[in-house]
Design a protein around this motif. Structure first.
Motif, PDB file in Angstrom:
ATOM      1  N   TYR A  14      -7.150  38.044  -3.886  1.00  0.00           N
ATOM      2  CA  TYR A  14      -6.892  36.782  -3.219  1.00  0.00           C
ATOM      3  C   TYR A  14      -8.326  36.283  -2.862  1.00  0.00           C
ATOM      4  O   TYR A  14      -9.309  37.133  -2.288  1.00  0.00           O
ATOM      5  N   MET A  15      -8.520  34.908  -2.723  1.00  0.00           N
ATOM      6  CA  MET A  15      -9.860  34.514  -2.257  1.00  0.00           C
ATOM      7  C   MET A  15      -9.729  33.132  -1.689  1.00  0.00           C
ATOM      8  O   MET A  15      -8.761  32.298  -2.065  1.00  0.00           O
ATOM      9  N   LYS A  16     -10.371  32.791  -0.649  1.00  0.00           N
ATOM     10  CA  LYS A  16     -10.162  31.499  -0.075  1.00  0.00           C
ATOM     11  C   LYS A  16     -11.729  31.276   0.386  1.00  0.00           C
ATOM     12  O   LYS A  16     -12.635  31.972   0.933  1.00  0.00           O
ATOM     13  N   PHE A  17     -11.846  29.912  -0.207  1.00  0.00           N
ATOM     14  CA  PHE A  17     -13.184  29.185   0.325  1.00  0.00           C
ATOM     15  C   PHE A  17     -13.115  28.501   1.680  1.00  0.00           C
ATOM     16  O   PHE A  17     -12.384  27.915   1.802  1.00  0.00           O
ATOM     17  N   LEU A  18     -14.121  28.991   2.599  1.00  0.00           N
ATOM     18  CA  LEU A  18     -13.976  28.751   4.025  1.00  0.00           C
ATOM     19  C   LEU A  18     -15.150  27.508   4.178  1.00  0.00           C
ATOM     20  O   LEU A  18     -14.917  26.859   5.385  1.00  0.00           O
TER      21      LEU A  18
END
Length: 373
Positions: free
Chosen positions: A360-364
């Motif tokens: 999982y990856m999320k760009f903040l």
């Protein structure tokens, strides 16, 4: 007969008064020009605001404001300091934003906290600041559109990460639009400003804890009374002539109190990093930071493999933090800050390579690295 020495002193005094009057007249003329030029600048800002409205662009442009501050800093030859110059232009830019579209900014309150001060220093004083009882509430106010932006603490140089802020990024779709570093310094404030007048000190528990050595050295016999907030301590001090409060220097101005003693905290170089949260995609400035959060596979060496693209693409990591996912035992999110903007080719490639490995990856967000002051 008048003494010659007295005559010379009177003449010198008359000359000084004449020169002061002349210089003050010069300042008045400069002030007239400044007022005219500031209003001219606001008129142009108003036109920009109309153009932004037509294209649906946000009013706050952190990248543009960063470039303005850097430009005026480069133009400055003194005697005004960099910090003072920044504050002047931040107020002018805040007035420009306000004339384009009034802003509401949520912050972790109550009033006079260091979060409130960081918010005022970042946005200027012309916006509407809305105090929130928790970090979650600050996020929620921005998410539902009641406020345009929020200001929350994310880490302290002594105490480390603010975990609740990190956790909120998993639940929220908000992005990081900017960052602000605020020195955490405590002053002793009272109505009289005199140490010998003090018989009682009001403070939040943290204020007493951070200033214990100074209080024991200089005011060992004075009664200490804990308050639920710094704002409450300041209100009580206003009503009690022989009392003082532990608060920030900025609180003295907010509550019209006098500084008895400055920087009474035990630990020096205490700084908190604050994040400005919102929905904006911030353009690159050339001096940026990018934040992402991710989960690694449960295999040996997984974290190494996820971070390896940074070395491959010469990207500098400036922060790495872990937090439990709370959905599965011994499973963790990782938060990483890297130098550069997502529009930079090496940063973009790095993030894409990391994404291929992560569960999982999320760009903040990508945003300008904070300018001190």
């Amino acid at each position: 007969m008048e003494h010659p020495e007295n005559t010379q002193k009177e003449k010198a005094s008359d000359d000084s008064e004449w020169r002061i009057d002349l210089l003050r007249n010069t300042i008045d003329e400069i002030d007239e020009k400044l007022v005219r030029l500031i209003n001219e600048r606001l008129e142009v800002a108003l036109e920009i605001g109309r153009a932004k409205a037509q294209k649906g662009a946000q009013v706050l442009d952190s990248a543009r404001e960063y470039r303005v501050l850097k430009r005026v800093e480069d133009l400055n030859n003194g005697p005004i300091s960099k910090d003072a110059l920044h504050q002047v232009f931040k107020q002018i830019m805040a007035a420009s934003r306000e004339i384009q579209k009034p802003h509401r900014v949520a912050y972790l309150g109550p009033e006079a906290t260091f979060t409130h001060i960081a918010a005022m220093k970042h946005f200027g004083r012309t916006v509407s600041f809305v105090s929130q009882p928790s970090i979650r509430d600050a996020f929620n106010e921005v998410e539902k559109g009641s406020c345009h932006y929020g200001v929350v603490p994310v880490e302290n140089s002594i105490e480390g990460a603010i975990n609740h802020t990190l956790d909120m990024f998993f639940e929220s779709e908000l992005k990081i639009c900017a960052e602000k570093y605020q020195t955490i310094s405590h002053d002793l404030l009272s109505k009289t400003g005199t140490l010998n007048d003090i018989r009682k000190i009001y403070s939040h528990q943290q204020g007493f804890a951070k200033c214990r050595s100074w209080l024991q050295k200089y005011l060992p016999e004075v009664a200490l009374e804990e308050c639920g907030s710094t704002a409450s301590a300041l209100q009580k001090t206003l009503q009690t002539p022989d009392a003082a409060a532990i608060a920030s220097n900025e609180a003295a101005h907010l509550y019209d109190l006098n500084v008895v003693a400055s920087r009474i905290e035990d630990a020096v170089r205490n700084t908190t990093r604050f994040l400005i949260i919102g929905r904006d995609d911030v353009p690159r400035t050339g001096r940026d930071k990018t934040s992402v959060m991710f989960v690694t596979p449960h295999v040996p060496g997984a974290l190494f493999e996820v971070l390896k693209p940074m070395a491959d693409y010469s990207v500098n990591m400036v922060k790495l933090e872990s937090r439990p996912t709370k959905h599965e035992n011994w499973s963790y999110f990782f938060f990483v800050d890297i130098e550069g903007h997502i529009e930079d080719s090496n940063v973009k490639e790095t993030v894409e390579k990391m994404r291929e490995i992560c569960l999982y990856m999320k760009f903040l967000g990508s945003y300008p690295r904070a300018i001190e002051g």
